[in-house]
Write an enzyme that holds these catalytic residues in place. Structure first.
Site, PDB file in Angstrom:
ATOM      1  N   LYS A  74       0.681  -3.198 -18.312  1.00  0.00           N
ATOM      2  CA  LYS A  74      -0.510  -2.421 -18.641  1.00  0.00           C
ATOM      3  C   LYS A  74      -0.540  -1.242 -17.669  1.00  0.00           C
ATOM      4  O   LYS A  74      -0.880  -1.406 -16.498  1.00  0.00           O
ATOM      5  CB  LYS A  74      -1.793  -3.249 -18.514  1.00  0.00           C
ATOM      6  CG  LYS A  74      -2.958  -2.554 -19.202  1.00  0.00           C
ATOM      7  CD  LYS A  74      -4.270  -2.653 -18.497  1.00  0.00           C
ATOM      8  CE  LYS A  74      -4.361  -1.893 -17.216  1.00  0.00           C
ATOM      9  NZ  LYS A  74      -4.260  -0.421 -17.327  1.00  0.00           N
ATOM     10  N   GLU A 106       0.381  -5.279  -4.462  1.00  0.00           N
ATOM     11  CA  GLU A 106       0.684  -4.092  -3.642  1.00  0.00           C
ATOM     12  C   GLU A 106      -0.574  -3.247  -3.643  1.00  0.00           C
ATOM     13  O   GLU A 106      -0.877  -2.595  -4.640  1.00  0.00           O
ATOM     14  CB  GLU A 106       1.851  -3.300  -4.247  1.00  0.00           C
ATOM     15  CG  GLU A 106       3.143  -4.071  -4.375  1.00  0.00           C
ATOM     16  CD  GLU A 106       3.840  -4.315  -3.058  1.00  0.00           C
ATOM     17  OE1 GLU A 106       3.421  -3.757  -2.024  1.00  0.00           O
ATOM     18  OE2 GLU A 106       4.803  -5.091  -3.053  1.00  0.00           O
ATOM     19  N   CYS A 124       0.196   5.376  -1.582  1.00  0.00           N
ATOM     20  CA  CYS A 124      -0.406   4.323  -0.755  1.00  0.00           C
ATOM     21  C   CYS A 124       0.214   4.297   0.636  1.00  0.00           C
ATOM     22  O   CYS A 124      -0.357   3.696   1.543  1.00  0.00           O
ATOM     23  CB  CYS A 124      -0.236   2.982  -1.439  1.00  0.00           C
ATOM     24  SG  CYS A 124       1.448   2.730  -1.950  1.00  0.00           S
ATOM     25  N   GLU A 179      -9.269   5.067   2.505  1.00  0.00           N
ATOM     26  CA  GLU A 179      -8.048   5.733   2.045  1.00  0.00           C
ATOM     27  C   GLU A 179      -8.445   7.061   1.386  1.00  0.00           C
ATOM     28  O   GLU A 179      -9.260   7.075   0.459  1.00  0.00           O
ATOM     29  CB  GLU A 179      -7.410   4.803   1.009  1.00  0.00           C
ATOM     30  CG  GLU A 179      -5.956   4.983   0.819  1.00  0.00           C
ATOM     31  CD  GLU A 179      -5.402   3.960  -0.164  1.00  0.00           C
ATOM     32  OE1 GLU A 179      -6.182   3.270  -0.850  1.00  0.00           O
ATOM     33  OE2 GLU A 179      -4.177   3.851  -0.232  1.00  0.00           O
TER      34      GLU A 179
HETATM   35  P1  NAD Z   1      -7.131   0.837  -9.423  1.00  0.00           P
HETATM   36  O1  NAD Z   1      -7.069  -0.480  -8.761  1.00  0.00           O
HETATM   37  O2  NAD Z   1      -8.436   1.324  -9.906  1.00  0.00           O
HETATM   38  O3  NAD Z   1      -6.171   0.854 -10.705  1.00  0.00           O
HETATM   39  C1  NAD Z   1      -4.858   0.360 -10.671  1.00  0.00           C
HETATM   40  C2  NAD Z   1      -4.574  -0.353 -11.981  1.00  0.00           C
HETATM   41  O4  NAD Z   1      -5.506  -1.421 -12.115  1.00  0.00           O
HETATM   42  C3  NAD Z   1      -4.746   0.512 -13.221  1.00  0.00           C
HETATM   43  O5  NAD Z   1      -3.770   0.136 -14.173  1.00  0.00           O
HETATM   44  C4  NAD Z   1      -6.119   0.135 -13.726  1.00  0.00           C
HETATM   45  O6  NAD Z   1      -6.258   0.291 -15.111  1.00  0.00           O
HETATM   46  C5  NAD Z   1      -6.146  -1.333 -13.366  1.00  0.00           C
HETATM   47  N1  NAD Z   1      -7.490  -1.894 -13.227  1.00  0.00           N
HETATM   48  C6  NAD Z   1      -8.613  -1.298 -12.744  1.00  0.00           C
HETATM   49  N2  NAD Z   1      -9.657  -2.160 -12.793  1.00  0.00           N
HETATM   50  C7  NAD Z   1      -9.177  -3.327 -13.298  1.00  0.00           C
HETATM   51  C8  NAD Z   1      -9.753  -4.591 -13.590  1.00  0.00           C
HETATM   52  N3  NAD Z   1     -11.052  -4.842 -13.369  1.00  0.00           N
HETATM   53  N4  NAD Z   1      -8.954  -5.546 -14.100  1.00  0.00           N
HETATM   54  C9  NAD Z   1      -7.649  -5.322 -14.312  1.00  0.00           C
HETATM   55  N5  NAD Z   1      -7.045  -4.146 -14.078  1.00  0.00           N
HETATM   56  C10 NAD Z   1      -7.801  -3.164 -13.577  1.00  0.00           C
HETATM   57  O7  NAD Z   1      -6.435   1.827  -8.421  1.00  0.00           O
HETATM   58  P2  NAD Z   1      -6.285   3.386  -8.527  1.00  0.00           P
HETATM   59  O8  NAD Z   1      -7.398   3.975  -7.762  1.00  0.00           O
HETATM   60  O9  NAD Z   1      -6.046   3.848  -9.906  1.00  0.00           O
HETATM   61  O10 NAD Z   1      -4.887   3.541  -7.757  1.00  0.00           O
HETATM   62  C11 NAD Z   1      -4.795   3.900  -6.466  1.00  0.00           C
HETATM   63  C12 NAD Z   1      -4.725   2.695  -5.560  1.00  0.00           C
HETATM   64  O11 NAD Z   1      -3.478   2.030  -5.720  1.00  0.00           O
HETATM   65  C13 NAD Z   1      -4.792   3.071  -4.108  1.00  0.00           C
HETATM   66  O12 NAD Z   1      -5.655   2.209  -3.400  1.00  0.00           O
HETATM   67  C14 NAD Z   1      -3.366   2.901  -3.618  1.00  0.00           C
HETATM   68  O13 NAD Z   1      -3.239   2.679  -2.263  1.00  0.00           O
HETATM   69  C15 NAD Z   1      -2.884   1.799  -4.447  1.00  0.00           C
HETATM   70  N6  NAD Z   1      -1.436   1.848  -4.564  1.00  0.00           N
HETATM   71  C16 NAD Z   1      -0.719   0.909  -3.883  1.00  0.00           C
HETATM   72  C17 NAD Z   1       0.667   0.942  -3.919  1.00  0.00           C
HETATM   73  C18 NAD Z   1       1.456  -0.082  -3.184  1.00  0.00           C
HETATM   74  O14 NAD Z   1       2.608  -0.277  -3.501  1.00  0.00           O
HETATM   75  N7  NAD Z   1       0.901  -0.774  -2.219  1.00  0.00           N
HETATM   76  C19 NAD Z   1       1.332   1.915  -4.668  1.00  0.00           C
HETATM   77  C20 NAD Z   1       0.562   2.869  -5.342  1.00  0.00           C
HETATM   78  C21 NAD Z   1      -0.825   2.807  -5.295  1.00  0.00           C
END
Ligand code: NAD
Length: 482
Positions: free
Chosen positions: A179, A255, A289, A384
């Site tokens: 997804k 992650e 991240c 962040e």
């Molecule tokens: P987010 O958690 O809002 O979204 C990430 C994913 O989760 C998306 O696909 C989103 O649709 C899904 N999602 C959101 N709410 C959900 C729910 N209630 N149930 C299931 N899925 C859900 O994060 P974002 O703000 O879009 O992305 C940035 C974040 O991701 C930052 O905090 C960053 O640090 C982190 N990130 C981490 C890594 C790593 O490898 N550690 C890599 C890239 C990004």
């Protein structure tokens, strides 16, 4: 590849086997650079998630019986196809997430690297023979695929966050449903199309797109056939999913967010340190991240370092993602832009000094900024930022630097710059992080383990370790007859 690069409301279906596209609800994907709608994408519902799970279970039953050599050959073919489609994928990422085109090409290489790496690792999933205290018993350990996997990916690396999960999963013999983030579904759909074009079974890798992730996710999290969740995204959503996984006891890889410190000691080569901070902080407009989020500079070189960093940041070219010269594009969303800007405003209100030119920008753009006189009560020191803002903090001793760097609930990546070998070893060992860059602001490669500790998550992706997350150990004890 027959899927077109998105332009003015191009229509895309989900890559779920057996889905009926005629009645499909759709949602709009917008370019963060122009605000225009560039695509209409399938907005899947609970019933599509159930269909995907059924397909994934069926796909798993046949895929697990293929040999590692067959799986490796398909992954290698997919790797080649991805590189052949590099320009299409890069342009798609530039349009849907605003990534500068030159960086987007780099991401295609990085993302394809996971397909190649895990094609090779597929053939290295072996087992063990254990000694026995009984002459008539033979003891062995098998490593077997965990089963159908659900992967949730973020928008900031629309290709690499998918291949880093899907490649080890497929190599191990699992089927995978991805997804993708609602902002960047098209790159994901293109990857699924390339997989099918090289002969990959459609049920084995599916992409389910949705504007509201929770209902898809709740369905698949509650489904006991899905044996593992792998998630990259924010810490709050990761914790929510971790709690949900208990009901069906899924394997988990998380992650999550980071708050990376970059510590520069006063023996540093200042120009080299500036270059590495630039690579760490300003890649993808600061939306990674592992981006440096707090830059600690030893007092003896603070002014010289700050001046040279600010000069380099003032040279960064802000512009349209598709322009070859662009180094900083827009942030991905209004919420992302507002958060980064609010970190700058909050710091300035509380007494920080802006060292860079206050460039006028509009839309979702944020002017690349260096701040000095930053203090621990400012939001940028705890949250962040995910934007092109570099806060600088002076420090005196090595012990103080280590204590400051570790004073966070996060533990993903940390960096240091020194020419002192003893200090490099001491400090990298003392940093409570999953990844440490010593004189290196961009350490991620497919052959290395990627992941964090504490609030940054669980498990590792990449390297020879990454495939273990998709394998269960089975102990077989055999008593010989006679
Ligand atoms: P987010 O958690 O809002 O979204 C990430 C994913 O989760 C998306 O696909 C989103 O649709 C899904 N999602 C959101 N709410 C959900 C729910 N209630 N149930 C299931 N899925 C859900 O994060 P974002 O703000 O879009 O992305 C940035 C974040 O991701 C930052 O905090 C960053 O640090 C982190 N990130 C981490 C890594 C790593 O490898 N550690 C890599 C890239 C990004």
């Amino acid at each position: 590849m027959s899927l077109p690069v998105p332009t003015q409301a191009t229509v895309y279906d989900a890559a779920v086997v057996g889905i009926d596209a005629t009645e499909m609800r759709r949602y709009a994907v917008r370019s963060p650079a122009s605000g225009e709608i560039i695509a209409e994408v399938a907005d899947c519902t609970v019933e599509h998630a159930e269909l995907a799970a059924e397909n994934a279970q069926r796909g798993f039953e046949s895929w697990r019986r293929t040999t590692a050599f067959e799986r490796a050959a398909l992954l290698k073919a997919w790797h080649r196809a991805m590189l052949e489609a590099k320009e299409t994928l890069a342009l798609t990422m530039a349009r849907e997430m605003g990534k500068p085109i030159r960086e987007a090409r780099g991401e295609v290489d990085y993302a394809a690297g996971f397909l190649e790496w895990f094609a090779e690792q597929a053939k290295r999933v072996d087992g063990d023979i254990l000694p026995s205290q009984h002459p008539d018993k033979r003891l062995s350990v098998l490593r077997q695929p965990v089963g159908p996997v659900f992967a949730i990916t973020p928008w900031n690396f629309p290709a690499a966050m998918i291949t880093r999960k899907v490649a080890p999963g497929l190599a191990a013999g699992c089927s995978v449903i991805v997804k993708p983030a609602e902002q960047t579904p098209i790159t994901a759909l293109m990857l699924a199309e390339l997989w099918r074009e090289v002969g990959g079974p459609a049920e084995v890798f599916q992409v389910i797109t949705a504007e509201r992730p929770a209902e898809i996710s709740d369905t698949l999290m509650a489904d006991a056939r899905i044996r593992k969740l792998t998630f990259t995204g924010s810490t709050p959503v990761g914790k929510h999913l971790y709690a949900k996984s208990a009901a069906t006891m899924k394997r988990m890889s998380l992650e999550l967010g980071g708050h990376a410190p970059f510590v520069i000691f006063d023996d540093a080569d200042i120009d080299a340190a500036v270059a590495e901070v630039m690579a760490s902080k300003f890649r993808n407009g600061g939306q990674t991240c592992v981006c440096a989020n707090r830059i600690y500079v030893q007092r003896g070189i603070f002014d010289a370092f700050a001046e040279r960093l600010a000069a380099a940041v003032d040279e960064l070219r802000v512009g349209q993602p598709e322009d070859e010269a662009t180094q900083i594009g827009p942030l991905v969303s209004q919420a992302g832009r507002d958060k980064a800007q609010s970190h700058i405003d909050d710091a300035l209100e509380k007494g920080a000094r802006r060292l860079t030119v206050a460039r006028a920008v509009d839309g979702l753009f944020v002017a690349p900024t260096v701040l000095a006189d930053v203090t621990s009560d400012m939001r940028i020191m705890r949250e962040e930022t995910f934007g092109p803002v570099a806060p600088l903090i002076a420090f005196d001793s090595e012990a103080e630097a280590i204590a400051n760097a570790n004073a966070t609930p996060f533990g993903l990546a940390a960096y240091l710059w020194t020419r002192n070998l003893g200090r490099a070893a001491r400090v990298s060992e003392a940093l409570d992080y999953g990844i440490v860059g010593v004189n290196d602001g961009a350490p991620s490669v497919p052959q290395a383990p990627f992941g964090g500790i504490k609030d940054s998550g669980l498990g590792r992706e990449g390297g020879r370790y990454g495939i273990d997350e998709y394998l269960d150990l089975k102990f077989v004890s055999t008593r010989l007859d006679g």
